[in-house]
Design a protein around this motif. Structure first.
Motif, mmCIF file in Angstrom:
data_model
loop_
_atom_site.group_PDB
_atom_site.id
_atom_site.type_symbol
_atom_site.label_atom_id
_atom_site.label_comp_id
_atom_site.label_asym_id
_atom_site.label_seq_id
_atom_site.Cartn_x
_atom_site.Cartn_y
_atom_site.Cartn_z
ATOM 1 N N PRO A 83 52.468 36.674 89.442
ATOM 2 C CA PRO A 83 53.672 36.061 90.030
ATOM 3 C C PRO A 83 53.372 34.822 90.870
ATOM 4 C CG PRO A 83 53.657 38.428 90.398
ATOM 5 C CD PRO A 83 52.335 38.086 89.804
ATOM 6 N N ALA A 96 53.150 31.450 88.980
ATOM 7 C CA ALA A 96 54.315 30.893 88.273
ATOM 8 C C ALA A 96 55.188 30.058 89.203
ATOM 9 C CB ALA A 96 55.128 32.015 87.643
ATOM 10 N N SER A 97 54.649 28.972 89.737
ATOM 11 C CA SER A 97 55.451 28.107 90.596
ATOM 12 C C SER A 97 56.310 27.204 89.745
ATOM 13 C CB SER A 97 54.556 27.243 91.470
ATOM 14 O OG SER A 97 53.696 28.055 92.206
ATOM 15 N N LEU A 98 57.526 26.991 90.202
ATOM 16 C CA LEU A 98 58.441 26.155 89.443
ATOM 17 C C LEU A 98 58.610 24.822 90.145
ATOM 18 C CD1 LEU A 98 61.036 28.969 89.028
ATOM 19 C CD2 LEU A 98 59.468 28.170 87.289
ATOM 20 N N LEU A 127 46.345 19.926 93.313
ATOM 21 C CA LEU A 127 46.176 21.235 92.688
ATOM 22 C C LEU A 127 47.522 21.815 92.273
ATOM 23 C CD1 LEU A 127 43.387 22.607 92.383
ATOM 24 C CD2 LEU A 127 44.155 24.232 94.126
ATOM 25 N N ARG A 184 51.582 23.328 88.324
ATOM 26 C CA ARG A 184 52.967 23.363 87.871
ATOM 27 C C ARG A 184 53.135 22.732 86.494
ATOM 28 N NH1 ARG A 184 53.519 23.450 93.410
ATOM 29 N NH2 ARG A 184 55.308 24.604 94.236
ATOM 30 N N PHE A 237 61.349 24.387 82.930
ATOM 31 C CA PHE A 237 60.454 24.509 84.082
ATOM 32 C C PHE A 237 60.988 23.778 85.309
ATOM 33 C CE2 PHE A 237 57.783 25.573 80.532
ATOM 34 C CZ PHE A 237 57.032 26.630 81.026
ATOM 35 N N PRO A 283 61.779 17.514 87.581
ATOM 36 C CA PRO A 283 62.707 16.385 87.692
ATOM 37 C C PRO A 283 62.205 15.168 86.943
ATOM 38 C CG PRO A 283 61.453 16.617 89.701
ATOM 39 C CD PRO A 283 61.011 17.727 88.811
ATOM 40 N N GLN A 330 66.128 14.535 96.309
ATOM 41 C CA GLN A 330 65.405 14.088 95.138
ATOM 42 C C GLN A 330 66.269 14.461 93.932
ATOM 43 O OE1 GLN A 330 61.964 15.938 92.928
ATOM 44 N NE2 GLN A 330 60.901 14.930 94.615
ATOM 45 N N PRO A 331 66.959 13.480 93.327
ATOM 46 C CA PRO A 331 67.894 13.819 92.247
ATOM 47 C C PRO A 331 67.207 14.681 91.191
ATOM 48 C CG PRO A 331 68.060 11.497 92.794
ATOM 49 C CD PRO A 331 66.872 12.030 93.546
ATOM 50 N N ASN A 332 67.895 15.695 90.741
ATOM 51 C CA ASN A 332 67.373 16.656 89.775
ATOM 52 C C ASN A 332 66.235 17.513 90.321
ATOM 53 O OD1 ASN A 332 69.094 16.161 87.614
ATOM 54 N ND2 ASN A 332 67.937 14.333 87.076
ATOM 55 N N GLY A 333 65.809 17.262 91.545
ATOM 56 C CA GLY A 333 64.750 18.062 92.144
ATOM 57 C C GLY A 333 65.330 19.015 93.168
ATOM 58 N N THR A 377 64.847 30.785 84.236
ATOM 59 C CA THR A 377 63.922 30.257 85.228
ATOM 60 C C THR A 377 64.344 30.663 86.641
ATOM 61 O OG1 THR A 377 63.777 28.369 83.751
ATOM 62 C CG2 THR A 377 62.687 28.175 85.863
ATOM 63 N N VAL A 400 63.255 34.202 87.116
ATOM 64 C CA VAL A 400 61.827 34.309 87.417
ATOM 65 C C VAL A 400 61.588 33.949 88.878
ATOM 66 C CG1 VAL A 400 59.600 33.192 87.007
ATOM 67 C CG2 VAL A 400 61.001 33.925 85.074
ATOM 68 N N ASN A 455 59.855 36.452 91.757
ATOM 69 C CA ASN A 455 58.560 36.328 92.430
ATOM 70 C C ASN A 455 58.692 35.803 93.859
ATOM 71 O OD1 ASN A 455 58.825 33.533 92.291
ATOM 72 N ND2 ASN A 455 57.428 33.284 90.582
ATOM 73 N N GLN A 513 59.952 33.035 95.035
ATOM 74 C CA GLN A 513 59.974 31.605 95.319
ATOM 75 C C GLN A 513 61.350 31.187 95.858
ATOM 76 O OE1 GLN A 513 58.567 29.175 92.071
ATOM 77 N NE2 GLN A 513 58.756 27.289 93.243
ATOM 78 N N PHE A 514 62.388 31.831 95.374
ATOM 79 C CA PHE A 514 63.734 31.605 95.895
ATOM 80 C C PHE A 514 64.213 32.877 96.576
ATOM 81 C CE2 PHE A 514 63.752 29.231 91.713
ATOM 82 C CZ PHE A 514 63.335 28.043 92.282
#
Lengths: 317, 509
Positions: free
Chosen positions: A162, A165-167, A177, A182, A263, A266, B198-201, B232, B235, B239, B241-242
């Motif tokens: 887990p 798996a950075s998005l 790194l 990513r 993924f 941007p 950051q557009p789209n980011g 996504t 996921v 994990n 991340q969010f």
């Protein structure tokens, strides 16, 4: 050589002119009133707002004049401002072009770089069991769409490791790194079909080359197998390879759209998709132009590379 | 492990590097633990609260960055926002707001009555062309009496005014003619101030240190990550991340339910799905045919088949608006009865099967609904041909009333007037149905201009009875809205209008 380059340059200009006309007409060719459709999802649009936007896009002037104004600004890099954010379009593109370029380059290096040794090995082992396995693998690699592969890889990695798996995306300058980590999965997803395609191509070209008289001559001179393979056969096999790499670059830009979406990177692909979704015509026009110009330039580079690889092409033209 | 180490110093060094990097990542994560990572579907098209109404923008700006004079609590009651209290004159044409003191904009300047007056004028300004202007159509003038008192003069009494004001952001004065500044750099009074886009980011917000209710704000900031792919996002919350997915579709919600460390919150949405009818031409100009269509629909079955069972059959107003909504049980034609539908078609004197086309909004849930509806109507004597144009064409046809039937979705609100006046009143700005019913017009005018609540309720009850059976729209469902929340996030509440205002009270453990 110089004439060859000039000829190619002229071709390039004609192609670019054609593209500019198509991109310019796009906003006028779609059925219905582009501005009304652009504001469409919003149910409370006032006639004043439609008129104001039409004026700001210059749609109230004669067509030829519009094209001239648009073109003369475009060649200076001014594609107007993004409808919704008010930022210059080129600024938005500049902000998002790097992830795509990096991803494209990364997957090209991975895919094309591995294709040469893999293709050579396949040719070397032709007809053997290893060759068969690699060929079947190559066909699988060709048929699996990269976005599907991306989702499967992402879910698998998220389950097994887990924390890996950075998005999203971080610039290389900020966190090298994290940047590579990513981009690795999306690059693999994009590189596999390239590897599959190019390794088959290298295999065929190598087999073709190995059957030629000059190879027999080289062997008869007592050259080692390695030297025969790499110094004599590969050089000739590289011409179709380089052509394909050029085409693959175009494929990568297209594939990047969906892989960036999966993924959540941007890049230019997401920019195009977003622009289409929100009907941001100045942005759509500029991004399509940038991508096509990029593609045309890559193909010009490929032509140039021929001349480097094969001296005969230099004198022929 | 031993085997790996034996393989040589290079690998060992790489391994050590990896461990160091992982430790570093953990430390970095701990340092910014107070910033909430949210994943949302789409990148906003701009951030000016008076210009963009797209949901991707408004969820980020309204609530977290901007506040209105009035606000909503979790149960959708109107509560004080930047206005502490308000009083209306006897004739209802003057409303005086007493503003909260000690409110500052994100740049530190105090928010005063002049800013409020300027904001309201900006919404009405032609230069800005705000789509919110129609919500203030009753306003004649806004005057700052003193720093904390605002006087609003109206052309006529307006019952929906307080509800409308919940959605009108207060921005610094002097931007009446400017439609660019706030699109990129929003400047509000809310709990979070804009930091980076950051557009789209992503968009990153930081806590507004000078917030008037700063004790309540516990997060150091909020980062909205734009992640277009549902798999996504899934996921990412899996994990960790969010920590929050504010909006999860029904299919994903089913998969996330019961996952460790993830809690699901749900509520019924205010927006609804509908089948619209063109009443300007046959066969839907005939009231009996419209009634027949309602009898032909089995809303429960549509919800089960197309929305994974997540939603409530739709009366003209959602049941969550308890003060206003008529229950579906009180609408006779909501009973599924294909035989009755066929009888009504015969009475109407149209030849069966009635052949009509249905123009479908290009969105998966709407396409699914359209297919079930097509099959249900088929059993009741209609022959429906589905049309699937791309969005631009759909909007164009919709706007020009170029359809027999359409399948789409309509935005919700907490105010009955928002649901009905524009869409169903004769000549209403979104009355693409070309519907005209003098009796309904009278009721809607009354509902808008009467301040007496029981009288308003009566008017809207009657209006719903008309709209529910013979109106130009067959309301299908109020879908269920889901949020996925990591267990370390507390104080987040899902709102039926999709507002993220509760982030101002949320905290991370």
């Amino acid at each position: 050589m110089l004439r060859h380059l000039l000829q190619r340059g002229l071709d390039l200009l004609i192609v670019l002119f054609g593209i500019s006309v198509i991109v310019f007409l796009m906003i006028r060719l779609i059925p219905g009133d582009a501005v009304a459709i652009m504001l469409g999802a919003n149910t409370e649009v006032t006639p004043e707002r439609i008129a104001a936007m039409r004026g700001s896009l210059g749609l109230d002037r004669p067509l030829l004049e519009q094209y001239w104004v648009w073109l003369s600004r475009a060649v200076q890099g001014d594609f107007g401002t993004s409808i919704w954010t008010g930022r210059p379009v080129m600024q938005e593109i500049a902000a998002q072009i790097w992830p795509t370029l990096q991803l494209t380059l990364f997957s090209l290096v991975l895919g094309a770089g591995l294709a040469i040794p893999v293709g050579c090995l396949m040719a070397h082992w032709r007809g053997g069991r290893a060759d068969l396995v690699l060929r079947v693998g190559a066909i699988a690699g060709l048929t699996i769409p990269s976005f599907w592969l991306g989702i499967v890889m992402l879910i698998t990695v998220a389950t097994l490791a887990p924390s890996f798996a950075s998005l999203g995306y971080v610039p290389f300058s900020e966190d090298p790194l994290g940047n590579l980590q990513r981009l690795l999965l999306p690059a693999i997803a994009l590189a596999l079909p390239i590897l599959a395609n190019l390794s088959r191509l290298v295999r065929t070209a190598m087999l073709d080359a190995l059957g030629q008289d000059y190879i027999r001559t080289a062997r008869a001179k007592g050259l080692g197998e390695r030297a025969v393979l790499y110094r004599h056969a590969l050089r000739n096999a590289l011409i179709p390879f380089v052509t394909s790499v050029g085409i693959m670059t175009g494929y990568l830009l297209g594939g990047a759209i969906v892989v960036e979406q999966v993924f959540s990177i941007p890049g230019l692909g997401r920019l195009i998709l977003g622009a289409i979704a929100e009907r941001n015509y100045p942005l759509i026009q500029a991004t399509i132009l940038v991508v096509t110009v990029g593609f045309v330039l890559v193909n010009a580079l490929v032509d140039f590379a021929y001349a480097l690889i094969d001296p005969r092409l230099r004198t022929a033209s | 492990m031993l085997r790996i180490v034996k393989q040589g110093p290079g690998l060992r060094r790489a391994l050590r590097c990896g461990v160091a990097a992982a430790t570093f990542a953990l430390l970095a994560g701990a340092a910014s633990a107070q910033t909430l990572e949210v994943a949302v579907e789409a990148s906003p098209a701009g951030l000016d609260p008076h210009i963009v109404t797209a949901f991707a923008s408004s969820q980020i700006v309204l609530g977290p960055i901007y506040e209105g004079l009035t606000a909503l609590d979790k149960d959708l009651n109107i509560i004080p926002g930047l206005a502490q209290s308000w009083t209306a004159s006897a004739d209802g044409k003057t409303v005086t707001f007493k503003l909260r003191s000690g409110v500052t904009f994100h740049d530190g300047k105090p928010m005063e009555a002049e800013d409020v007056a300027s904001s309201l004028r900006r919404v009405l300004s032609k230069d800005v062309g705000s789509p919110l202007a129609s919500r203030l159509s009753a306003m004649e003038s806004a005057t700052a009496v003193d720093a904390t008192t605002l006087e609003l003069k109206l052309k006529e009494p307006s019952a929906p005014l307080l509800a409308s004001l919940t959605g009108i952001a207060i921005v610094p004065r002097g931007l009446e003619g400017n439609k660019d500044a706030l699109q990129r750099a929003p400047m509000g009074t809310g709990p979070f101030k804009f930091e980076e886009w950051q557009p789209n980011g992503f968009i990153r917000l930081a806590k507004h240190a000078g917030y008037w209710n700063t004790a309540e704000v516990k997060l150091a900031g909020v980062k909205f990550n734009f992640v277009p792919e549902a798999a996504t996002r899934q996921v990412g919350i899996g994990n960790g991340q969010f920590a929050l997915l504010p909006h999860v579709d029904a299919a994903t919600a089913l998969q996330l339910k019961g996952k460790p460390n993830i809690a699901m919150q749900e509520t019924t949405e205010l927006a609804y799905t509908l089948i619209g009818m063109n009443t300007s031409k046959p066969p839907f100009d005939n009231v009996k045919v419209r009634e027949a269509l309602n009898y032909a629909l089995n809303r429960k079955e549509i919800i089960d088949a197309a929305l994974f069972g997540s939603g409530a059959p739709a009366a003209p107003l959602p049941a969550v608006l308890k003060d206003w909504a008529v229950d579906v049980k009180d609408l006779p034609c909501y009973t599924y009865d294909p035989a009755k539908a066929q009888a009504l078609l015969k009475e109407a004197g149209v030849a069966t099967p009635v052949t009509v086309s249905m123009t479908v909004l290009p969105r998966q849930d709407i396409r699914d609904i359209a297919q079930v509806v097509q099959q249900q109507l088929g059993k009741a004597g209609f022959k429906v041909e589905l049309k699937n144009p791309e969005l631009g064409q759909f909007v164009q046809d919709w706007r020009n009333s170029n359809f027999d039937l359409f399948a789409s979705t309509n935005a919700g609100s907490i105010e009955p007037d928002d649901y009905f006046y524009r869409a169903f009143r004769t000549g209403g700005s979104t009355n693409v149905f070309k519907y005209s019913n003098p009796e309904l017009d009278t009721l809607l005018d009354k509902g808008r201009a009467t301040l007496d609540k029981p009288a308003r309720q009566a008017a809207y009850r009657d209006a719903q009875k008309i709209l529910g059976c013979t109106g130009p729209a067959a309301h299908i469902a109020y879908p269920t809205l889901f949020s996925a929340v990591r267990s370390n996030l507390q104080g987040y509440d899902i709102y039926a209008n999709r507002s993220l205002v509760s982030l101002g009270r949320a905290s991370l453990r």
